[in-house]
Scaffold this motif. Structure first.
Motif: not given
Length: 248
Positions: A23-33
Motif C-alpha cells: 500500500s502507498f500513495a502517489v501525488e500528482q507530480g511525484d517521482v517515486v523511486a
C-alpha cells in the motif's frame, strides 16, 4: 492531489508470495523511486499496476476511480492503460519498425489516430528525448541508450497521467546510462508523475520526491529521499544502502 492510491496488493506465483499487502500513495507530480534487492517484488508491483499481471487481491484508486485489481474487466484495463505509460527494461521496440513508427504504432492502431497527426506527435516526442535525427533508424541501428529514449518517447506520446519505469537503465552499458537518466530528470522537472524501479541510487536521492524500499514482497520503509538516505530507521534499509555504496 492524490493521483494514485495503492491498497493491499497481493500476488503469488505457484504458491510463492511475491507481493504481500503493498500500500502507498502517489501525488500528482511525484517521482517515486522503488528500491530493493532483486526478487523483492518491485517489477511485479509495476506490472500489477498496469495489468501486465493480474493481482490476487488489491485495489487502486487512479485518477478518481477505483479498480479491483483481481476482478478487473477488459474495458477497465484499457481505460487505465490509456492514461499510463510503461517503459520496459529491455525497450520492447518493434525490430521491423523505425523509431518514428515505434512511437506512432500505438497512436494509430490503439487510438485510431490519423497517421499525419500521429507522426506530428511522434516527431515532437522524439525531439524531446533527443532522437528526432534518428527517426528513420531501426532499433538494430541504435545503441541501447538510444532505443530506450525511443521507448520513453513512445510512452510520452499518449500524454500519460503517470509513467512506470521498470529498471530503465539496467540493460545499458555504463556509458549509456547517463543519457537516459538525463531525459528522466528533464521529465521530473516538467512535472511528470513517475514511478521508477531503479538501482540508480543518485537518481533516487537527487530526483525523486519519495523513496520506497521493498524486500520479500513488502514495503520495509518509505519516505523522502532525505529520510531514506540520511536517516533510515530499518536495519535492512541501512544494510542495503551500505552495500550499494560499496558498489560505487
Amino acid at each position: 492531489m492524490t493521483l494514485l492510491e495503492v491498497r493491499n496488493i497481493h500476488k503469488s506465483f505457484e504458491g510463492m508470495n511475491v507481493l504481500d499487502g503493498i500500500s502507498f500513495a502517489v501525488e500528482q507530480g511525484d517521482v517515486v523511486a522503488i528500491l530493493g534487492p532483486s526478487g523483492s517484488g518491485k517489477t511485479t508491483l509495476l506490472r500489477c499496476l498496469n495489468f501486465l499481471e493480474i493481482a490476487d487481491e488489491g485495489t487502486i484508486y487512479f485518477d478518481g476511480k477505483a479498480y479491483d485489481l483481481h476482478n478487473v474487466n477488459r474495458d477497465e484495463i484499457a481505460e487505465v492503460r490509456r492514461k499510463t505509460g510503461f517503459v520496459f527494461q529491455n525497450y520492447n521496440l518493434f525490430k521491423n519498425k523505425t523509431a518514428l513508427e515505434n512511437v506512432t504504432e500505438g497512436l494509430i492502431v490503439a487510438r485510431k489516430m490519423p497517421k499525419h497527426e500521429a507522426n506530428e506527435i511522434a516527431e515532437k516526442m522524439l525531439e524531446r528525448v533527443g532522437m528526432l535525427d534518428r527517426k528513420d533508424y531501426y532499433p538494430s541501428q541504435l545503441s541501447g541508450g538510444q532505443q530506450q529514449r525511443v521507448a520513453i518517447a513512445r510512452a510520452l506520446a499518449t500524454k500519460p497521467k503517470i509513467i512506470y519505469f521498470d529498471e530503465p537503465t539496467s540493460a545499458l552499458d555504463p556509458e549509456l546510462i547517463g543519457e537516459v537518466l538525463e531525459v528522466m530528470k528533464d521529465l521530473a522537472k516538467d512535472g511528470y508523475t513517475m514511478i521508477v524501479v531503479t538501482h540508480e541510487m543518485d537518481f533516487a536521492k537527487d530526483v525523486s520526491s519519495k523513496v520506497i524500499f521493498m524486500e520479500h514482497g513488502d514495503i520495509i520503509e518509505q519516505g523522502s529521499p532525505r529520510d531514506i538516505f540520511e536517516n533510515p530507521t530499518q536495519e535492512r534499509t541501512k544494510a542495503f544502502l551500505r552495500m550499494e555504496d560499496r558498489k560505487k
